[in-house]
Design a protein around this motif. Structure first.
Motif, PDB file in Angstrom:
ATOM      1  N   ALA A  56       0.931  -1.097  -0.135  1.00  0.00           N
ATOM      2  CA  ALA A  56       0.136   0.098   0.208  1.00  0.00           C
ATOM      3  C   ALA A  56       0.918   1.180  -0.109  1.00  0.00           C
ATOM      4  O   ALA A  56       0.638   2.179  -0.527  1.00  0.00           O
ATOM      5  CB  ALA A  56      -0.853   0.118   1.016  1.00  0.00           C
ATOM      6  N   ALA A  57       1.969   1.362   0.801  1.00  0.00           N
ATOM      7  CA  ALA A  57       2.833   2.191   0.836  1.00  0.00           C
ATOM      8  C   ALA A  57       3.561   2.622  -0.386  1.00  0.00           C
ATOM      9  O   ALA A  57       3.636   3.664  -0.942  1.00  0.00           O
ATOM     10  CB  ALA A  57       3.821   2.182   1.846  1.00  0.00           C
ATOM     11  N   ARG A  58       3.857   1.510  -1.285  1.00  0.00           N
ATOM     12  CA  ARG A  58       4.525   1.876  -2.616  1.00  0.00           C
ATOM     13  C   ARG A  58       3.509   2.318  -3.620  1.00  0.00           C
ATOM     14  O   ARG A  58       3.916   2.980  -4.375  1.00  0.00           O
ATOM     15  CB  ARG A  58       5.140   0.299  -3.046  1.00  0.00           C
ATOM     16  N   ILE A  59       2.342   1.661  -3.439  1.00  0.00           N
ATOM     17  CA  ILE A  59       1.297   2.034  -4.710  1.00  0.00           C
ATOM     18  C   ILE A  59       0.357   3.256  -4.415  1.00  0.00           C
ATOM     19  O   ILE A  59      -0.125   3.586  -5.419  1.00  0.00           O
ATOM     20  CB  ILE A  59       0.457   0.591  -4.875  1.00  0.00           C
ATOM     21  N   LYS A  60       0.680   3.657  -3.534  1.00  0.00           N
ATOM     22  CA  LYS A  60      -0.286   4.850  -3.013  1.00  0.00           C
ATOM     23  C   LYS A  60      -0.224   6.096  -3.929  1.00  0.00           C
ATOM     24  O   LYS A  60      -0.994   7.019  -4.353  1.00  0.00           O
ATOM     25  CB  LYS A  60      -0.021   5.353  -1.708  1.00  0.00           C
ATOM     26  N   ASP A  61       1.105   6.365  -4.495  1.00  0.00           N
ATOM     27  CA  ASP A  61       1.478   7.273  -5.228  1.00  0.00           C
ATOM     28  C   ASP A  61       1.070   7.046  -6.860  1.00  0.00           C
ATOM     29  O   ASP A  61       1.111   7.838  -7.534  1.00  0.00           O
ATOM     30  CB  ASP A  61       2.777   7.939  -5.306  1.00  0.00           C
ATOM     31  N   TRP A  62       0.531   5.838  -7.139  1.00  0.00           N
ATOM     32  CA  TRP A  62       0.296   5.387  -8.298  1.00  0.00           C
ATOM     33  C   TRP A  62      -1.113   5.264  -8.556  1.00  0.00           C
ATOM     34  O   TRP A  62      -1.670   5.046  -9.577  1.00  0.00           O
ATOM     35  CB  TRP A  62       0.933   4.166  -8.614  1.00  0.00           C
ATOM     36  N   PHE A  63      -2.280   5.064  -7.310  1.00  0.00           N
ATOM     37  CA  PHE A  63      -3.417   4.923  -7.370  1.00  0.00           C
ATOM     38  C   PHE A  63      -4.197   5.868  -6.625  1.00  0.00           C
ATOM     39  O   PHE A  63      -3.816   6.007  -5.202  1.00  0.00           O
ATOM     40  CB  PHE A  63      -3.881   3.605  -7.057  1.00  0.00           C
ATOM     41  N   GLY A  64      -4.924   6.494  -6.835  1.00  0.00           N
ATOM     42  CA  GLY A  64      -5.713   7.818  -6.154  1.00  0.00           C
ATOM     43  C   GLY A  64      -6.982   7.383  -5.425  1.00  0.00           C
ATOM     44  O   GLY A  64      -7.550   8.134  -4.799  1.00  0.00           O
ATOM     45  N   GLY A  65      -7.606   6.093  -5.798  1.00  0.00           N
ATOM     46  CA  GLY A  65      -8.804   5.501  -4.863  1.00  0.00           C
ATOM     47  C   GLY A  65      -8.423   5.207  -3.801  1.00  0.00           C
ATOM     48  O   GLY A  65      -7.375   5.562  -3.162  1.00  0.00           O
ATOM     49  N   ASP A  66      -9.203   4.275  -2.976  1.00  0.00           N
ATOM     50  CA  ASP A  66      -9.132   3.598  -1.565  1.00  0.00           C
ATOM     51  C   ASP A  66      -8.162   2.609  -1.887  1.00  0.00           C
ATOM     52  O   ASP A  66      -8.191   1.748  -3.025  1.00  0.00           O
ATOM     53  CB  ASP A  66     -10.204   3.349  -1.089  1.00  0.00           C
ATOM     54  N   LEU A  67      -7.215   2.085  -1.127  1.00  0.00           N
ATOM     55  CA  LEU A  67      -6.696   1.042  -0.974  1.00  0.00           C
ATOM     56  C   LEU A  67      -6.779   0.200   0.109  1.00  0.00           C
ATOM     57  O   LEU A  67      -7.035   0.432   1.211  1.00  0.00           O
ATOM     58  CB  LEU A  67      -5.007   1.289  -0.872  1.00  0.00           C
ATOM     59  N   LEU A  68      -7.265  -1.249  -0.289  1.00  0.00           N
ATOM     60  CA  LEU A  68      -7.639  -2.171   0.816  1.00  0.00           C
ATOM     61  C   LEU A  68      -6.770  -3.184   1.151  1.00  0.00           C
ATOM     62  O   LEU A  68      -6.167  -4.083   0.047  1.00  0.00           O
ATOM     63  CB  LEU A  68      -9.001  -2.829   0.101  1.00  0.00           C
ATOM     64  N   VAL A  69      -6.071  -3.234   2.178  1.00  0.00           N
ATOM     65  CA  VAL A  69      -4.888  -4.161   2.495  1.00  0.00           C
ATOM     66  C   VAL A  69      -5.556  -5.480   2.908  1.00  0.00           C
ATOM     67  O   VAL A  69      -6.400  -5.649   3.840  1.00  0.00           O
ATOM     68  CB  VAL A  69      -4.269  -3.700   3.777  1.00  0.00           C
ATOM     69  N   LEU A  70      -5.178  -6.652   2.213  1.00  0.00           N
ATOM     70  CA  LEU A  70      -5.877  -8.011   2.308  1.00  0.00           C
ATOM     71  C   LEU A  70      -5.267  -8.701   3.801  1.00  0.00           C
ATOM     72  O   LEU A  70      -6.082  -9.354   4.141  1.00  0.00           O
ATOM     73  CB  LEU A  70      -5.729  -8.728   1.086  1.00  0.00           C
ATOM     74  N   THR A  71      -4.093  -8.340   3.850  1.00  0.00           N
ATOM     75  CA  THR A  71      -3.403  -9.259   5.027  1.00  0.00           C
ATOM     76  C   THR A  71      -4.036  -8.384   6.288  1.00  0.00           C
ATOM     77  O   THR A  71      -3.984  -7.015   6.804  1.00  0.00           O
ATOM     78  CB  THR A  71      -2.001  -8.834   5.302  1.00  0.00           C
ATOM     79  N   PRO A  72      -4.543  -9.506   7.482  1.00  0.00           N
ATOM     80  CA  PRO A  72      -5.317  -8.858   8.528  1.00  0.00           C
ATOM     81  C   PRO A  72      -4.448  -8.059   9.453  1.00  0.00           C
ATOM     82  O   PRO A  72      -3.244  -8.526   9.477  1.00  0.00           O
ATOM     83  CB  PRO A  72      -5.882 -10.048   9.220  1.00  0.00           C
ATOM     84  N   TYR A  73      -4.815  -7.112   9.912  1.00  0.00           N
ATOM     85  CA  TYR A  73      -4.221  -6.299  11.113  1.00  0.00           C
ATOM     86  C   TYR A  73      -3.776  -7.122  12.300  1.00  0.00           C
ATOM     87  O   TYR A  73      -4.597  -7.683  12.970  1.00  0.00           O
ATOM     88  CB  TYR A  73      -4.827  -5.072  11.472  1.00  0.00           C
ATOM     89  N   ARG A  74      -2.624  -7.148  12.940  1.00  0.00           N
ATOM     90  CA  ARG A  74      -2.209  -7.799  14.217  1.00  0.00           C
ATOM     91  C   ARG A  74      -1.480  -6.728  14.862  1.00  0.00           C
ATOM     92  O   ARG A  74      -0.736  -5.907  14.430  1.00  0.00           O
ATOM     93  CB  ARG A  74      -1.305  -8.823  13.926  1.00  0.00           C
TER      94      ARG A  74
END
Length: 343
Positions: free
Chosen positions: A62-80
């Motif tokens: 997500a950190a790498r791709i945020k500057d390439w995509f302007g919409g929402d980013l859904l992280v699939l790996t669950p938070y721990r």
């Protein structure tokens, strides 16, 4: 001289549109190596599709791709709790698969994963009663269910989702959005018809980017060709040539993913027999390469090097020339190309 990924761009994009039409509200998935195309390229293609959400595998992606995509980013790996913090914008949505995880994301946008028959991760039915209090301090974007690819027990994927919809409804939890994975178009339509008040959004990666196999092709350029006679020694380990032929040095080695193979689930007698045969040949240093020349996959002369592979082409086959390209049957998700060429 390179390992090249050729893309029939018009055909590739036509397939994207076809999948998008089959799955209204589609959420493209871009994770790992970007399905062989790279994160930046898939972010651009998702934007071209008009997608408002792009799913990624990890917070680092997500950190790498945020500057390439302007919409929402859904992280699939669950938070721990205790995970390394990664600076991310508010448009990033975190997946959560535990009550503790929900409590750890106060103020965040979250999607709550429920436990499917995959049994990988997810909130259980017994924990649903605890969710009411937990979701008060987060911004709930919806629930999600990740389904298995194969259902060898004959069970119905739609019925599994319906079961969870009934449980969530009985627990009086909000059902405005349900993210799903590995459903067919007709299955998604059945669910949408049965639950018109819920928006079902299919998260799709492989089917979207790799569903039309003929739209892409890997090719490795021939860098050198050396004629050898039976008994000649060659290579790092100085093995002997089994017969007359050519040693062909082709672009594409272990750094590209050549020679790497993910384990496969084998079903049936014939696939298992072929697996045993391949293993037997490997014990005598006979390993089939992914490169094709003269209409046949050619054998590795020795294990692939870091950036090139050395193949053995017998003397009864056409002699390759420097600059020729050999089609390579490579798995997109484990391959890194030197260049991508749209045509």
């Amino acid at each position: 001289m390179a390992l090249t990924l050729y893309v029939d761009t018009a055909r590739w994009r036509a397939h994207h549109k076809h999948v998008q039409e089959q799955f209204p509200g589609l959420v493209p998935v871009c994770k790992g190596n970007g399905y062989g195309f790279g994160h930046e390229r898939l972010a651009e293609e998702a934007t071209r599709l008009g997608s408002d959400v792009l799913a990624v595998g990890t917070t680092y992606e997500a950190a790498r791709i945020k500057d390439w995509f302007g919409g929402d980013l859904l992280v699939l790996t669950p938070y721990r709790r205790g995970e390394e913090p990664v600076p991310l914008p508010d448009r990033v949505i975190r997946s959560v698969s535990s009550i503790d995880g929900v409590y750890g994301l106060v103020g965040a946008r979250v999607v709550i994963e429920v436990m499917s028959s995959m049994k990988r991760h997810g909130v259980s039915e017994q924990e649903l009663a605890q969710l009411h209090a937990a979701i008060e301090n987060v911004r709930l974007e919806g629930f999600a269910i990740h389904l298995p690819l194969d259902r060898t027990d004959g069970s119905d994927a739609v019925e599994e989702v319906i079961g969870w919809m009934d449980r969530l409804r009985a627990a009086r939890l909000p059902l405005h959005t349900m993210f799903v994975s590995h459903l067919k178009a007709e299955e998604l339509a059945r669910l949408q018809q049965q639950f018109p008040q819920t928006r079902f959004r299919a998260r799709i990666g492989t089917r979207l980017w790799l569903g039309d196999h003929d739209a892409t092709q890997y090719s490795g350029a021939v860098l050198d060709v050396t004629r050898v006679a039976k008994g000649d020694r060659f290579g790092y380990r100085q093995q002997k040539a089994a017969s007359d032929g050519f040693l062909v040095v082709v672009a594409g080695g272990t750094s590209h993913g050549v020679g790497l193979e993910a384990p496969k689930a084998l079903h049936g007698v014939m696939p298992r027999a072929k697996g045993v045969a391949r293993a037997g040949l490997a014990t005598v240093n006979r390993n089939l390469s992914p490169f094709v020349w003269g209409g046949k996959q050619r054998w590795f002369a020795e294990p692939p090097h870091m950036q090139v592979s050395i193949l053995f082409v017998p003397s009864d086959a056409p002699e390759p020339k420097v600059g020729d390209e050999l089609v390579a049957h490579l798995r997109h998700t484990t391959t890194q190309f030197d260049r991508i060429v749209d045509r």
